[in-house]
Scaffold this motif. Structure first.
Motif, PDB file in Angstrom:
ATOM      1  N   PRO A  39       0.801  -1.228   0.000  1.00 32.61           N
ATOM      2  CA  PRO A  39       0.000   0.000   0.000  1.00 32.61           C
ATOM      3  C   PRO A  39       0.833   1.277   0.000  1.00 32.61           C
ATOM      4  CG  PRO A  39       0.028  -0.970   2.187  1.00 32.61           C
ATOM      5  CD  PRO A  39       0.744  -1.931   1.290  1.00 32.61           C
ATOM      6  N   GLN A  40       2.147   1.146   0.106  1.00 34.92           N
ATOM      7  CA  GLN A  40       3.021   2.319   0.145  1.00 34.92           C
ATOM      8  C   GLN A  40       3.603   2.593  -1.232  1.00 34.92           C
ATOM      9  OE1 GLN A  40       6.030   2.052   3.154  1.00 34.92           O
ATOM     10  NE2 GLN A  40       7.153   3.842   2.428  1.00 34.92           N
ATOM     11  N   ARG A  41       3.715   3.848  -1.572  1.00 37.29           N
ATOM     12  CA  ARG A  41       4.286   4.267  -2.854  1.00 37.29           C
ATOM     13  C   ARG A  41       5.658   4.873  -2.636  1.00 37.29           C
ATOM     14  NH1 ARG A  41       4.620   3.674  -8.296  1.00 37.29           N
ATOM     15  NH2 ARG A  41       5.340   5.608  -9.259  1.00 37.29           N
ATOM     16  N   PRO A  42       6.733   4.405  -3.306  1.00 37.55           N
ATOM     17  CA  PRO A  42       6.814   3.132  -4.017  1.00 37.55           C
ATOM     18  C   PRO A  42       7.085   2.000  -3.042  1.00 37.55           C
ATOM     19  CG  PRO A  42       8.893   4.310  -4.204  1.00 37.55           C
ATOM     20  CD  PRO A  42       7.966   5.196  -3.414  1.00 37.55           C
ATOM     21  N   PRO A  43       6.978   0.721  -3.441  1.00 35.12           N
ATOM     22  CA  PRO A  43       6.800   0.213  -4.794  1.00 35.12           C
ATOM     23  C   PRO A  43       5.345   0.042  -5.221  1.00 35.12           C
ATOM     24  CG  PRO A  43       7.252  -1.607  -3.330  1.00 35.12           C
ATOM     25  CD  PRO A  43       7.301  -0.362  -2.488  1.00 35.12           C
ATOM     26  N   GLY A  44       4.390   0.170  -4.283  1.00 37.91           N
ATOM     27  CA  GLY A  44       2.989  -0.039  -4.636  1.00 37.91           C
ATOM     28  C   GLY A  44       2.329   1.205  -5.206  1.00 37.91           C
ATOM     29  N   ARG A  45       1.014   1.136  -5.294  1.00 40.47           N
ATOM     30  CA  ARG A  45       0.191   2.226  -5.828  1.00 40.47           C
ATOM     31  C   ARG A  45       0.656   2.643  -7.225  1.00 40.47           C
ATOM     32  NH1 ARG A  45      -3.483   3.345  -2.237  1.00 40.47           N
ATOM     33  NH2 ARG A  45      -3.070   3.082  -0.005  1.00 40.47           N
ATOM     34  N   SER A  46       0.909   1.653  -8.048  1.00 37.61           N
ATOM     35  CA  SER A  46       1.305   1.885  -9.437  1.00 37.61           C
ATOM     36  C   SER A  46       0.249   1.269 -10.343  1.00 37.61           C
ATOM     37  CB  SER A  46       2.673   1.251  -9.713  1.00 37.61           C
ATOM     38  OG  SER A  46       3.669   1.853  -8.923  1.00 37.61           O
ATOM     39  N   PRO A  47      -0.740   2.058 -10.788  1.00 42.58           N
ATOM     40  CA  PRO A  47      -1.818   1.479 -11.598  1.00 42.58           C
ATOM     41  C   PRO A  47      -1.352   0.927 -12.930  1.00 42.58           C
ATOM     42  CG  PRO A  47      -1.971   3.874 -11.559  1.00 42.58           C
ATOM     43  CD  PRO A  47      -0.937   3.491 -10.537  1.00 42.58           C
ATOM     44  N   GLY A  48      -0.172   1.342 -13.384  1.00 46.13           N
ATOM     45  CA  GLY A  48       0.354   0.723 -14.594  1.00 46.13           C
ATOM     46  C   GLY A  48       0.623  -0.754 -14.389  1.00 46.13           C
ATOM     47  N   VAL A  49       1.059  -1.095 -13.174  1.00 42.19           N
ATOM     48  CA  VAL A  49       1.345  -2.479 -12.818  1.00 42.19           C
ATOM     49  C   VAL A  49       0.081  -3.186 -12.339  1.00 42.19           C
ATOM     50  CG1 VAL A  49       2.642  -3.965 -11.228  1.00 42.19           C
ATOM     51  CG2 VAL A  49       3.748  -1.964 -12.263  1.00 42.19           C
ATOM     52  N   SER A  74      -5.404 -10.097 -13.700  1.00 44.89           N
ATOM     53  CA  SER A  74      -5.351 -10.795 -14.988  1.00 44.89           C
ATOM     54  C   SER A  74      -4.514  -9.999 -15.977  1.00 44.89           C
ATOM     55  CB  SER A  74      -6.759 -11.006 -15.542  1.00 44.89           C
ATOM     56  OG  SER A  74      -7.491 -11.914 -14.731  1.00 44.89           O
ATOM     57  N   ARG A  75      -4.639  -8.684 -15.909  1.00 46.50           N
ATOM     58  CA  ARG A  75      -3.832  -7.824 -16.785  1.00 46.50           C
ATOM     59  C   ARG A  75      -2.360  -7.845 -16.365  1.00 46.50           C
ATOM     60  NH1 ARG A  75      -5.254  -3.521 -20.272  1.00 46.50           N
ATOM     61  NH2 ARG A  75      -3.509  -2.095 -20.634  1.00 46.50           N
ATOM     62  N   THR A  76      -2.119  -7.838 -15.039  1.00 45.30           N
ATOM     63  CA  THR A  76      -0.744  -7.838 -14.544  1.00 45.30           C
ATOM     64  C   THR A  76      -0.003  -9.096 -14.961  1.00 45.30           C
ATOM     65  OG1 THR A  76      -1.365  -6.498 -12.618  1.00 45.30           O
ATOM     66  CG2 THR A  76       0.716  -7.701 -12.493  1.00 45.30           C
ATOM     67  N   VAL A  77      -0.599 -10.269 -14.717  1.00 39.38           N
ATOM     68  CA  VAL A  77       0.107 -11.516 -15.025  1.00 39.38           C
ATOM     69  C   VAL A  77       0.207 -11.749 -16.529  1.00 39.38           C
ATOM     70  CG1 VAL A  77      -0.488 -12.545 -12.805  1.00 39.38           C
ATOM     71  CG2 VAL A  77      -1.949 -12.983 -14.797  1.00 39.38           C
TER      72      VAL A  77
END
Length: 319
Positions: A39-49, A74-77
């Motif tokens: 939940p922390q940015r970074p590495p999270g909160r990256s909607p591209g991923v 499904s999009r990520t994997v």
């Protein structure tokens, strides 16, 4: 989704997931994706991923709440990077560098028919969903509770137990998580880490018994014999074991540089804590004073179904 199954490496933070994930990517067949559920940015909160809103640490995903997660993961994997969503939310210099790194890695990986590898401790409680719904090969890394608690104490880490207790579906499916309610407001790092380890271990044991596609491995076993351990993991994940991969793993697990560097540090655009190390020497590190270690053993003893950890002195220095 890719033809070959994606891989998820998970386990509580400071259990060696970054190390295991990086050793699996030495195969050259995987694209490393670091902590999309952080939940922390970074590495999270990256909607591209991952184009979904993470609301809790250790987000619990199950059939009862899967709708946004299934579409996003499904999009990520499938290694389909969402350029537009990412640039709308994150557009600082560092964000743009991460976007270029991941966008390029996703696109190249998809074109070369590589598979996604998610390294995400925060996916631990959702391992069953990743295996059953996304078809992931899930590797759960379990570290000895004393070493785990010692690492958390050294870093001063705590988990707000409300992050877990505030997820009704988690409490419904794993009611023993409610035991953590007794620790609300408790500032003792060692006790909190031990109880988190105990509850997480019960969840892991429960889902590993009933779900295919989940493999539980001990951090200490991999440290003691990395080539044997990773050869088995490569086979289980459906990855080719090659001389090049073996040499990369050997080099990464026998590094003499780690002794002069901090044991933990976020590095690189992916914000991963992985560093080359001498894996067998890592077993000799003193983690907690005797009294604290005994307390952790007492708190976690009924969850030690995975076997007694190897005695640290069994690995002589330099052997």
């Amino acid at each position: 989704m890719t033809a070959e199954p994606p891989v998820l490496v998970t386990g509580l933070p400071r259990s060696g997931t970054s190390w295991v994930g990086r050793m699996l990517t030495a195969s050259g067949r995987l694209v490393y994706v670091n902590e999309p559920l952080n939940p922390q940015r970074p590495p999270g909160r990256s909607p591209g991923v991952l184009d979904a809103s993470v609301t809790h640490r250790f987000q619990y995903i199950c059939p009862g709440n899967e709708t946004p997660w299934l579409a996003a993961f499904s999009r990520t994997v499938a290694l389909r990077y969402n350029w537009l969503a990412e640039i709308r939310r994150n557009h600082g210099p560092g964000d743009l560098a991460r976007m270029a790194k991941y966008g390029t890695a996703f696109t190249t990986g998809r074109l070369l028919a590589r598979r996604a590898l998610l390294d995400d401790p925060f996916a631990l409680l959702s391992a069953e969903w990743f295996a059953g719904r996304l078809g992931c090969r899930v590797v759960v890394v379990v570290r000895d509770p004393v070493s785990f608690a010692g690492s958390w104490r050294r870093l001063g880490w705590r988990v707000d137990m409300r992050e877990l207790l505030g997820q009704p579906l988690l409490l419904r499916d794993h009611p023993y998580v409610a035991e953590l309610g007794a620790l609300a407001g408790n500032r003792d790092v060692v006790t909190g880490a031990a109880m988190l380890w105990k509850v997480a271990r019960r969840v892991t044991d429960t889902v590993a018994r009933r779900a295919a596609g989940i493999k539980v491995v001990r951090y200490e076993d991999l440290c003691a014999a990395p080539l044997d351990g990773f050869r088995d993991l490569y086979d289980w994940c459906g990855l080719p074991w090659t001389g090049r991969g073996a040499r990369r793993i050997t080099a990464a697990c026998t590094s003499s540089r780690s002794g002069s560097r901090p044991a933990f540090a976020w590095t690189g655009l992916s914000r991963t804590a992985y560093r080359p190390m001498d894996s067998r020497r890592a077993l000799t590190a003193v983690s907690l004073p005797h009294e604290d270690a005994a307390r952790v053993r007492a708190l976690t003893t009924d969850s030690a179904a995975f076997g007694t950890p190897p005695r640290l002195a069994a690995v002589p220095p330099g052997s």
